[in-house]
Write an enzyme that holds these catalytic residues in place. Structure first.
Site, PDB file in Angstrom:
ATOM      1  N   GLU A 393      41.127  23.617  29.665  1.00  0.00           N
ATOM      2  CA  GLU A 393      41.164  24.828  28.850  1.00  0.00           C
ATOM      3  C   GLU A 393      41.579  24.445  27.433  1.00  0.00           C
ATOM      4  OE1 GLU A 393      43.696  27.639  30.816  1.00  0.00           O
ATOM      5  OE2 GLU A 393      42.587  27.539  32.702  1.00  0.00           O
ATOM      6  N   CYS A 546      57.058  40.991  -0.394  1.00  0.00           N
ATOM      7  CA  CYS A 546      58.426  41.175  -0.896  1.00  0.00           C
ATOM      8  C   CYS A 546      59.410  40.660   0.147  1.00  0.00           C
ATOM      9  CB  CYS A 546      58.676  42.647  -1.197  1.00  0.00           C
ATOM     10  SG  CYS A 546      57.519  43.347  -2.379  1.00  0.00           S
TER      11      CYS A 546
END
Length: 721
Positions: A393, A546
């Site tokens: 996988e 910010c």
């Protein structure tokens, strides 16, 4: 360390920078000699020979980028879409892609705003083929009597076109998909309808009644589905539902191995891992299946010892342990067919081939495949067990290379110390308090003696005293700025000044590089052009959010700053000339994990394929990033209602007798909802300034910001200039 010299003549000519003014009440003026590290491109530096190959070595491109990325003779990053098999005329200049995508339509571009993700399906195809080839070679060279058949875990990147490409490219060698949730299972089922009928559909993750029912339906639809048990309790549901639906399941189980590796990526493995069954639980599952007459349904063994497995020795150890469990299951009567070795195939993010780093691995695809095949064969041969199908996988290793994140540096901070004339310095000294003046005298005396550490001590003490006075209100801002400049110059002369600049980039780290913020994952980041020029500065990258965490201050190679070029137009604004940076090897996880911090959405996305055209590429699909309305909807806001509220407010407080102005104001408001949250180009900024702060754009600009398939209602009322 630069030398410190004493100036005995008060009338001596001061060198550039600060000089100590003469004063009968002070020690003899001192001049610091020695040149601080240059932070700007000088004539000497420009004349110094530099080449693209030096940039390639500086940024370690050949280490992490081969065989897909290099630096071409023009000093731009080049893409080799077919890996080592790429011919010279097939190389793609990355800067040309960025220009084609970001240039306005009036200039022949697509007008898409940055940041930008460039997807390269040719690279994706090459990764799949290379992985398959590595296992084919290992199987043939070691006389292994079965085949390799991989699956792609869609959690790595669930983008529709990525998954569809993998199914299409992998169909000739039965490449399948792995799903860990119901929506992932639905997309996997849909995509595999166009794939090979022998491709595996591996169902991992925690499962409820709906998940298991859906997996059984997938088998009913002739998809080669395997339900992997992650918890012992799932077996009861599988037995019950398979009988209800009259569907004979194929069952796998995930084993908790003792083998694990240290570090973040190995934390899900071992006996205390999050997933899988212990030896005791596996035996109970076998007995329960035998009692239900379904032991023949157990056909797959799955395990996972963690992502980024650092060495093939550790890999072989884990695979050998799993192969022993596989052989035991065969002995107990299960009809075992497949051993699924899970993920773990690592990426060398920094090109160091290190064995003890979470961002590097010491092997390639061929060594990985050879270690897996050898370990399984040796165990099975000793136990006289038929060789199983090998499944893996490998998600990170498949999709990481095919995606490039492009963003622009829009400005950079400057730490240049302003000049100070002898007269200015004399005035500065006269304003010092008695304590600060004592520090100045001690600093001067230390400079005469060449005592650098003492100079730094008194410079720091002088600065702190002045800061305290400023806080008390007894020192003005001009004097405080002069103290800062004076102390910075002292540090520069002594070679201890931090000359690292902050480059402000049009990007959200939280949205586009969440693994850097979340787990400290490093990715190679380099300028994609101007690599035929010597970088004249070092910088960190600060994003638009910010948030103090919205910065990149760690880079591959253990560096805390990145070699960068001066922005054209000076140290501040970029002057409209783009300076583009690329983050590479980020095709896995980053898009799925990205958030909307500060409501910055995802980047624009294009798919680029190699072609025989004049620039060797074709943009086959282009999508602008989410606009402000899109990201507002994510947080349950209703942009249409918000616009109506603001429109009514504009009518209420607008000019009473000027309907056109009010309509223009409303039209300007509509634009902001449809624009991307990121910074727009300087030309757009000028347009806004020239229209009294209201933004107007032409049709091409508008269509770049709003999907052309949007309805008129969705676009609301927008005014064209």
């Amino acid at each position: 360390m630069p030398a410190l010299a004493c100036c005995v003549d008060a009338a001596a000519t001061a060198p550039p920078g600060y000089a100590f003014a003469g004063d009968s009440s002070l020690p003899a003026p001192v001049i610091f000699s020695g040149v601080p590290p240059a932070t700007t491109t000088t004539a000497t530096a420009t004349a110094t020979a530099w080449s693209p190959s030096l940039s390639s070595a500086l940024y370690k491109v050949d280490g992490w980028g081969a065989p897909y990325f290099s630096v071409n003779s023009s000093g731009n990053v080049a893409i080799r879409p077919h890996g080592a098999g790429t011919l010279a005329h097939q190389e793609i200049d990355l800067l040309k892609i960025v220009k084609k995508v970001s240039d306005p339509k009036s200039m022949g571009g697509l007008g898409l705003p940055l940041p930008l993700v460039i997807r390269l399906p040719d690279v994706l195809k090459n990764r799949l083929e290379s992985l398959q080839s590595a296992f084919d070679i290992a199987i043939q060279s070691q006389d292994y009597e079965n085949h390799y058949q991989g699956v792609y875990p869609v959690k790595c990147n669930q983008d529709r076109f990525v998954v569809e490409d993998i199914v299409k490219f992998g169909s000739p060698f039965r490449f399948g998909l792995e799903a860990g949730s119901k929506p992932e299972l639905l997309l996997a089922m849909s995509c595999l309808c166009k794939g090979s009928p022998d491709s595996f559909l591996v169902c991992n993750g925690f499962k409820d009644v709906e998940y298991i029912s859906l997996a059984l339906v997938a088998r009913k639809l002739a998809l080669n589905t395997v339900i992997v048990l992650e918890q012992e309790e799932e077996l009861d549901l599988v037995i019950e539902l398979s009988r209800k639906l009259s569907i004979r399941p194929v069952i796998g189980l995930r084993a908790k191995l003792r083998t694990k590796h240290s570090g973040h990526f190995g934390s899900t493995s071992g006996e205390k891992g999050k997933f899988g069954l212990t030896t005791t639980q596996i035996l109970r599952v076998v007995r329960k299946l035998e009692q239900a007459g379904m032991l023949d349904c157990l056909q797959l063994l799955h395990f996972h010892i963690g992502s980024q497995i650092p060495t093939t020795a550790l890999l072989a150890d884990g695979v050998s342990e799993a192969a022993q469990i596989y052989c035991e299951l065969v002995r107990l009567g299960a009809h075992m067919q497949v051993i699924d070795i899970g993920g773990g195939l690592g990426i060398d993010y920094d090109g160091s081939k290190s064995t003890d780093s979470e961002i590097s691995v010491s092997y390639g695809l061929e060594e990985y495949a050879s270690a897996v095949v050898r370990a399984i064969r040796l165990v099975c041969d000793r136990r006289s067990v038929k060789h199983p199908i090998v499944c893996s996988e490998s998600g990170r290793a498949i999709v990481s290379h095919h995606s490039i994140l492009i963003f622009e540096a829009v400005s950079a901070s400057s730490y240049d110390t302003p000049g100070m004339s002898p007269l200015d310095l004399q005035y500065f000294v006269e304003t010092l308090s008695e304590e600060a003046l004592a520090d100045y005298k001690n600093l001067s005396a230390a400079a005469i003696k060449g005592e650098s550490d003492t100079c730094l001590f008194y410079a720091d003490q002088l600065k702190q005293r002045c800061i305290d006075q400023f806080k008390e209100g007894s020192l003005g801002m001009e004097q405080l700025a002069a103290v800062d400049g004076f102390c910075e110059f002292v540090c520069k002369v002594l070679g201890v000044s931090d000359s690292t600049r902050t480059y402000h980039v049009n990007l959200s780290v939280f949205t586009s590089i969440p693994d850097f913020w979340g787990i400290g994952q490093l990715f190679p980041i380099i300028p994609i052009h101007r690599l035929d020029q010597r970088p004249a500065a070092r910088g960190i990258l600060s994003d638009l959010t910010c948030d103090s965490d919205g910065k990149i201050d760690k880079f591959i190679g253990g560096e805390s700053s990145l070699p960068l070029h001066e922005l054209e137009g000076g140290n501040g604004n970029n002057g409209g000339c783009g300076y583009f940076l690329g983050m590479f090897l980020g095709g896995a996880y980053e898009e799925a994990l990205g958030g909307v911090h500060n409501l910055f959405g995802g980047p624009s996305v294009v798919r680029v394929s190699q072609s025989d055209g004049p620039h060797s590429f074709a943009v086959t699909r282009a999508m602008p990033g989410p606009c402000c309305s899109d990201v507002l909807r994510v947080m349950q806001h209703e942009p249409e209602l918000m616009f109506e509220m603001l429109k009514h407010r504009a009518e209420e407080f607008g000019q009473e007798d000027d309907g056109m102005a009010n309509a223009a104001l409303a039209g300007g408001l509509a634009h902001y909802f449809h624009s991307m949250p990121y910074l727009v180009g300087s030309s757009c900024t000028l347009t806004a300034m020239n229209n009294g702060g209201f933004y107007y754009c032409n049709e091409d600009e508008y269509n770049a910001a709003v999907d052309s398939t949007s309805t008129e209602d969705e676009q609301w009322s927008f005014c064209y200039a």
